[in-house]
Write a protein that holds these residues in place. Structure first.
Motif, PDB file in Angstrom:
ATOM      1  N   TYR A   1     -11.623  28.389   0.129  1.00  0.00           N
ATOM      2  CA  TYR A   1     -10.955  26.846   0.764  1.00  0.00           C
ATOM      3  C   TYR A   1     -11.949  26.016   0.724  1.00  0.00           C
ATOM      4  O   TYR A   1     -13.340  26.177   0.666  1.00  0.00           O
TER       5      TYR A   1
ATOM      6  N   ARG B   1     -13.757  20.772   3.095  1.00  0.00           N
ATOM      7  CA  ARG B   1     -13.463  18.472   3.594  1.00  0.00           C
ATOM      8  C   ARG B   1     -11.837  19.442   3.374  1.00  0.00           C
ATOM      9  O   ARG B   1     -11.255  18.429   3.802  1.00  0.00           O
ATOM     10  N   ALA B   2     -11.614  20.604   2.788  1.00  0.00           N
ATOM     11  CA  ALA B   2      -9.680  20.253   2.388  1.00  0.00           C
ATOM     12  C   ALA B   2      -9.583  20.589   3.413  1.00  0.00           C
ATOM     13  O   ALA B   2      -8.673  20.235   4.329  1.00  0.00           O
TER      14      ALA B   2
ATOM     15  N   ASN C   1      -9.508  18.085   6.392  1.00  0.00           N
ATOM     16  CA  ASN C   1      -8.757  17.172   6.503  1.00  0.00           C
ATOM     17  C   ASN C   1      -6.948  17.788   7.471  1.00  0.00           C
ATOM     18  O   ASN C   1      -6.898  16.909   7.266  1.00  0.00           O
TER      19      ASN C   1
ATOM     20  N   VAL D   1      -4.972  12.516   2.097  1.00  0.00           N
ATOM     21  CA  VAL D   1      -6.194  12.667   1.934  1.00  0.00           C
ATOM     22  C   VAL D   1      -6.350  12.209   1.982  1.00  0.00           C
ATOM     23  O   VAL D   1      -6.624  10.480   1.565  1.00  0.00           O
TER      24      VAL D   1
ATOM     25  N   TYR E   1      -2.613  24.053   1.149  1.00  0.00           N
ATOM     26  CA  TYR E   1      -2.992  23.977  -0.872  1.00  0.00           C
ATOM     27  C   TYR E   1      -3.120  23.123  -1.145  1.00  0.00           C
ATOM     28  O   TYR E   1      -4.014  22.852  -2.184  1.00  0.00           O
TER      29      TYR E   1
ATOM     30  N   LEU F   1      -3.217  19.589  -0.248  1.00  0.00           N
ATOM     31  CA  LEU F   1      -4.608  19.523  -0.088  1.00  0.00           C
ATOM     32  C   LEU F   1      -6.369  19.970  -1.288  1.00  0.00           C
ATOM     33  O   LEU F   1      -7.397  19.289  -1.385  1.00  0.00           O
ATOM     34  N   GLN F   2      -6.271  21.393  -1.284  1.00  0.00           N
ATOM     35  CA  GLN F   2      -7.934  21.828  -1.459  1.00  0.00           C
ATOM     36  C   GLN F   2      -7.658  21.702  -3.133  1.00  0.00           C
ATOM     37  O   GLN F   2      -8.733  21.989  -3.429  1.00  0.00           O
ATOM     38  N   ASP F   3      -6.439  21.612  -3.670  1.00  0.00           N
ATOM     39  CA  ASP F   3      -6.173  21.489  -4.992  1.00  0.00           C
ATOM     40  C   ASP F   3      -6.391  19.972  -5.240  1.00  0.00           C
ATOM     41  O   ASP F   3      -7.619  19.538  -6.179  1.00  0.00           O
ATOM     42  N   GLN F   4      -6.400  18.648  -4.303  1.00  0.00           N
ATOM     43  CA  GLN F   4      -7.183  17.506  -4.484  1.00  0.00           C
ATOM     44  C   GLN F   4      -8.767  17.715  -4.361  1.00  0.00           C
ATOM     45  O   GLN F   4      -8.713  16.064  -4.906  1.00  0.00           O
ATOM     46  N   TYR F   5      -9.326  18.387  -3.324  1.00  0.00           N
ATOM     47  CA  TYR F   5     -10.627  18.367  -3.259  1.00  0.00           C
ATOM     48  C   TYR F   5     -10.917  18.632  -4.382  1.00  0.00           C
ATOM     49  O   TYR F   5     -12.480  18.710  -4.535  1.00  0.00           O
TER      50      TYR F   5
END
Length: 492
Positions: free
Chosen positions: A272, A275-276, A279, A294, A322, A324-328
């Motif tokens: 991970y 920053r995710a 957030n 986000v 997960y 959020l992780q994808d967005q970052y």
């Protein structure tokens, strides 16, 4: 008044995700108001102290990007920041409280106190203990303490209401007539939690105490101690616990739900982005509004307030984290994404540390070819491992394509088609394989055999990209290994 917050973990194990959230809220409050965030280590229980746990806590904060203004390794004007090194301050506080008549040595045997407690329980009455020595002259009490070093209790005044306007829990009251004289030190002057934390909070000029709601029960003795020691009462905010996914039960540190990560370091190891996780932690019990998910860190800092923290348990949602992780990951520049993925390959021994220029270039090519498939930094191992291994193995799904009748002949034709292909790039590979698919009657199905025979995997970046990144020499070598495995019956 400068806002000063603190986080005081016990070094007895890993940093729980709930503890990291509490630390973050303290840090956000300090940063929001241009104040200071203090880190101190609550290690008065020497039997449970784990040096490695302290290192893990500091490493976890660094990974998250939570810096501290005072504390271990950096010092500060109010040190030391380990409670085990502050015994002289606790001793001075005990003596001050006894001298002022607010505390007294308790000479009653523990067995006698236990008998009184059981009697109260049997009578279904609250146990309100008042020690026999509570009215002893302060000078005499101090002599007893210094000569015999017995346990010490705080003298809770009768007929009062202790009130707290908590920033999260609201107005809370305790009737002192229902509260016993509480112990502040064991035999030999060993301070208990309530005394040590108040002494430290006063000494370190803490203005806001943001902590888990389980500490609310500790607050009334601490309010007495703030008053008894002449310290200014801080602002309190008891934030809700982090609940297990889909439940209202507290997320257990000792018995976590299957598949749920509860240690901060697990998120780092899983790949991970800090920053995710930041957030996601910020959204556990706090929100910017009713729609924003986000948020960059500065936005969270600029808008954080205790008034927006909800009192209900905050449920950990692994799927949301997960997502959020994808967005970052999508926002991360490719060069930084490559830098962050390289350690995962190095840890597996797949590339050198630091990587060679050629290895780094290969990782960059894999990243570009993978597109949005890479959700976690660690996914580079699953999607890219075969690019760095000297030989090829075949996963179960890939093996299915290679066990089919005629597979060896198709692999032989693929090898012949690629052996002299020029240039050896994505476009040329696609053209050659498409032509071969048409001539063999396999059409697009030939790509399944191509991927299985050259990568040993059933999923990954585009198969033509894979072949181009592997290069002619490694591609042909993998095809030879695959042919030998098929003919020798080693594809299972």
């Amino acid at each position: 008044m400068s806002v000063r917050t603190r986080f005081a973990p016990s070094p007895t194990g890993y940093l729980h995700i709930g503890g990291a959230r509490t630390a973050l809220f303290n840090w956000l409050l300090a940063r929001r108001h241009g104040g200071q965030f203090i880190l101190r280590i609550d290690d008065t229980d020497e039997a449970r102290h784990v040096d490695e746990a302290v290192a893990k806590i500091l490493e976890g904060f660094r990974w998250l990007g939570i810096d501290w203004d005072e504390g271990p390794e950096i010092g500060g004007p109010h040190g030391p920041y380990y409670q085990s090194q502050r015994g002289d301050k606790y001793e001075a506080a005990i003596i001050q409280l006894i001298k002022s008549g607010k505390a007294y040595p308790d000479l009653t045997p523990t067995t006698e106190v236990d008998t009184l407690r059981r009697a109260a329980e049997a009578a279904k009455q609250p146990f309100v203990y008042r020690g026999k020595e509570r009215d002893m002259d302060p000078a005499a009490a101090l002599d007893v303490y210094l000569s015999k070093r017995p346990a010490v209790r705080y003298k809770v005044p009768s007929g009062r209401v202790v009130a707290l306007d908590d920033k999260v829990r609201g107005h809370v009251e305790w009737q002192t007539d229902l509260l016993g004289d509480f112990t502040i030190a064991r035999n030999e002057g060993k301070p208990l939690y309530n005394l040590a934390t108040v002494v430290d909070d006063i000494d370190m000029k803490i203005t806001h105490i943001v902590r888990a709601e389980e500490h609310l029960s500790n607050t009334h003795p601490q309010l007495h101690l703030f008053e008894g020691l002449g310290g200014e009462k801080p602002v309190f905010a008891h934030i809700p616990y982090v609940a297990a996914p889909g439940t209202k039960k507290k997320l257990s540190k000792r018995n976590p739900p299957p598949g749920v990560m509860v240690a901060l370091e697990e998120y780092e190891q899983a790949g991970y982005l800090p920053r995710a996780v930041l957030n996601g932690l910020a959204r556990l019990g706090w929100s910017l509004d009713d729609k924003t998910e986000v948020m960059d860190l500065q936005t969270v800092i600029d808008n954080f307030s205790l008034e927006k923290v909800v009192a209900a348990p905050a449920g950990l949602d692994p799927d949301k984290l997960y997502w959020l992780q994808d967005q970052y990951m999508k926002q991360l520049p490719s060069a930084e994404r490559v830098d962050r993925m390289i350690p995962f390959l190095a840890a597996k021994g797949l590339i050198s540390a630091p990587p060679t220029a050629e290895e780094r270039e290969t990782v960059a090519k894999i990243d570009a070819a993978s597109g949005d498939r890479l959700k976690l930094l660690s996914d580079i191992v699953r999607y890219g491992e075969f690019f760095f291994t000297p030989t090829i193995d075949h996963d179960k799904e890939a093996a299915k394509h290679l066990r089919k009748e005629g597979a060896a002949e198709v692999v032989e034709k693929i090898k012949d088609a690629l052996a002299t292909l020029e240039p050896f790039d994505v476009k040329s590979v696609e053209g050659a394989i498409s032509q071969l698919g048409a001539s063999t009657g396999l059409g697009g199905k030939i790509n399944h055999i191509l991927r299985a025979a050259t990568t040993g995997r059933s999923v990954g970046p585009g198969v033509y990209d894979c072949v181009a990144i592997l290069g002619r020499e490694k591609t042909l070598r993998n095809l030879e290994h695959t042919l030998a495995a098929i003919r020798e019956g080693r594809i299972v």
